[in-house]
Design a protein around this motif. Structure first.
Motif, short mmCIF file in Angstrom:
data_model
loop_
_atom_site.label_atom_id
_atom_site.label_comp_id
_atom_site.label_asym_id
_atom_site.label_seq_id
_atom_site.Cartn_x
_atom_site.Cartn_y
_atom_site.Cartn_z
N CYS A 162 0.89 -1.18 0.00
CA CYS A 162 0.00 0.00 0.00
C CYS A 162 0.92 1.22 0.00
N ARG A 163 1.34 1.61 -1.17
CA ARG A 163 2.45 2.56 -1.30
C ARG A 163 2.08 4.00 -0.94
N LEU A 164 0.80 4.26 -0.72
CA LEU A 164 0.38 5.61 -0.30
C LEU A 164 0.34 5.74 1.22
N VAL A 165 0.61 4.65 1.93
CA VAL A 165 0.62 4.67 3.39
C VAL A 165 2.00 5.09 3.87
N GLY A 166 2.02 6.04 4.82
CA GLY A 166 3.29 6.55 5.33
C GLY A 166 3.31 6.62 6.84
N ASP A 167 4.14 7.50 7.38
CA ASP A 167 4.33 7.61 8.82
C ASP A 167 3.06 8.01 9.55
N PHE A 168 2.26 8.90 8.95
CA PHE A 168 1.00 9.30 9.58
C PHE A 168 0.08 8.08 9.73
N LEU A 177 2.09 -7.20 12.07
CA LEU A 177 2.01 -6.01 11.23
C LEU A 177 2.93 -6.19 10.03
N SER A 178 2.36 -5.98 8.84
CA SER A 178 3.16 -6.03 7.62
C SER A 178 3.00 -4.72 6.86
N VAL A 179 4.11 -4.04 6.66
CA VAL A 179 4.13 -2.80 5.88
C VAL A 179 5.20 -2.91 4.79
N ALA A 180 5.38 -4.11 4.27
CA ALA A 180 6.41 -4.35 3.26
C ALA A 180 6.20 -3.46 2.04
N HIS A 181 7.27 -2.87 1.57
CA HIS A 181 7.29 -2.06 0.36
C HIS A 181 6.45 -0.78 0.48
N CYS A 182 6.16 -0.37 1.69
CA CYS A 182 5.53 0.94 1.91
C CYS A 182 6.67 1.95 2.02
N THR A 183 7.09 2.46 0.90
CA THR A 183 8.33 3.23 0.82
C THR A 183 8.27 4.59 1.52
N ARG A 184 7.07 5.04 1.90
CA ARG A 184 6.96 6.32 2.59
C ARG A 184 7.19 6.20 4.10
N ILE A 185 7.34 4.99 4.58
CA ILE A 185 7.53 4.78 6.02
C ILE A 185 9.00 4.95 6.39
#
Length: 465
Positions: free
Chosen positions: A308-314, A329-337
């Protein structure tokens, strides 16, 4: 499966009621020929998965326990298989009947034994059992066998299959199927909003829904399922207990590309008991959607936001509000994090057991330090393709997370043997270590093997064997 305690039930008899629908590629073979003299029946029964005029290419079929069955054929790959809804066996009459009846040994089994056997059958085979004789028909449609329905296969006409099955399961409780708690339609690319509309109308006791890979589902369908169709007609059909919220616990919407923030908001507001939610590759979701998730679903234990590439730190800050409940928790390839979002998770989710942050290139040793100090019960960590994670981060992890069992450092170019030795010396329970495409020496890998004897080491170093 032979049984002679009732009349043999054929596929299509003269005058018998039948409804055909596209289902999946063939899993059953040539249907039994029907007797010529059949009478009409009031209660149709799906005798699912019969080959059409020309047999079709083998592919996964409709099942209830997750097992896929296949069959091969030499005819056209584009031919589809039809499901025929047959009349109840035992209502047919034969023009000629034998004066002596030969009972098969299987007929001597008690009903309870039959039910135990049938409970292990996939849905398509269970439907075929209903065609054998009257006794098997009654047993195969026992409500206790129908808490789960699984549909698989790209060629499956899932909308029609759902409609046929729910129609039969609703016969004892008109308009409502109270036994069905799990619907799995993963990979059914032909599933549309119409199919989920049927689920929403007929399955108020739904607990688990899997629609991974169903590309044609829209926000409107999500609204119907999560609200159990809050139209006036549906409200009259359902008891007041179901209200505007349902008790669904498990929802897998992997690859539902059309799902947007509004759809997830609907899910969250109407499914407050969610514990497992998988949103892999729902590419339109943003941080705003996760705010509603944290507000309405405080019991979530497992959450996947991979790709989910639009998901970031917020968004991670909102996820962190789940606090003590979150285990996976999986946030793989969420490059904004970055470390900022990871710090929120580490601070407010101390019971985290599994974290997949592969490809989060903004994660550094500082983020690793926060995780190590605040999540000491961490069992599995994947930080592959995080180029800023180095030996310093691994040393912090080894110091505070000594119960670590699975670690992936694939393509972490800053990791050397120093960090691996620290892990091996402190994390003796390590069972899997992935260091493929890492610049580590054979000596360091041998050190890991000596200290973690149960550890499987995945590597690309030809000098280590």
């Amino acid at each position: 499966m032979g049984a002679n305690n009732g009349k043999q039930y054929g596929s299509e008899g003269k005058g018998s009621s039948s409804i055909s629908s596209d289902i999946s590629s063939s899993t059953d073979h040539t249907p039994t020929k029907a007797p010529k003299n059949h009478s009409d029946s009031e209660h149709p029964s799906p005798g699912l998965i019969l080959p059409s005029k020309s047999s079709s290419l083998s592919s996964p079929a409709l099942s209830s326990n997750g097992h896929e069955t296949h069959s091969s054929s030499s005819s056209s790959a584009h031919a589809e298989t039809v499901a025929v809804v047959h009349s109840q066996p035992g209502t047919h009459t034969r023009s000629r009947q034998s004066k002596t009846h030969h009972h098969a040994l299987v007929d001597l089994l008690p009903d309870l034994t039959f039910l135990q056997i049938f409970s292990h059958l996939p849905t398509n085979q269970l439907c075929r059992c209903a065609r054998v004789c009257r006794r098997w028909y009654n047993l195969a449609w026992d409500p206790r066998l129908w808490s789960t329905v699984r549909l698989t296969g790209e060629l499956l006409h899932a909308d029609r299959a759902i409609r046929v099955l729910t129609h039969r399961l609703c016969q004892d409780t008109p308009n409502v199927c109270l036994t069905l708690e799990t619907v799995v339609v993963n990979g059914c690319k032909r599933l549309t909003d119409r199919g989920l509309h049927v689920v929403a109308q007929c399955c108020p006791e739904l607990r688990r829904l899997e629609v991974a890979g169903c590309y044609n589902i829209s926000n409107d369908a999500v609204f119907e399922v999560t609200c159990i169709s809050l139209t006036q007609e549906a409200s009259l059909q359902l008891s007041p207990l179901h209200g505007q919220q349902i008790s669904i616990h498990y929802l897998d919407m992997t690859d539902c590309f059309s799902l947007e923030d509004e759809g997830l908001r609907t899910i969250a507001s109407h499914c407050p008991r969610l514990t497992h939610l998988y949103l892999r590759r729902c590419i339109r979701l943003t941080d705003e959607a996760l705010r509603h998730l944290a507000l309405h679903c405080p019991s979530i234990k497992e959450l996947s936001l991979s790709d989910c590439r639009l998901v970031g730190d917020f968004g991670l800050r909102e996820v962190a509000r789940l606090e003590g409940c979150l285990r996976y928790l999986s946030v793989a390839h969420c490059t904004r994090i970055t470390d900022v979002g990871m710090r929120y998770v580490a601070r407010y989710c101390p019971r985290l057991r599994y974290l997949n942050a592969r490809g989060c290139e903004g994660l550094t040793d500082h983020g690793m330090s926060h995780l190590a100090r605040s999540c000491p019960k961490l069992k599995s960590l994947d930080v592959g393709k995080c180029p800023l994670v180095s030996d310093s981060g691994l040393e912090q992890l080894a110091m505070y997370c000594q119960g670590l069992r699975r670690m992936s450092l694939r393509a972490c170019e800053s990791v050397t043997g120093r960090g691996l030795k620290a892990l091996a010396a402190n994390c003796c329970e390590l069972q899997l270590l992935n260091v493929q495409d890492c610049e580590v020496s054979p000596e360091a890998l041998r050190f890991v093997r000596r200290h973690c004897r149960r550890c499987v080491i995945e590597h690309t170093n030809p000098a280590f064997y």
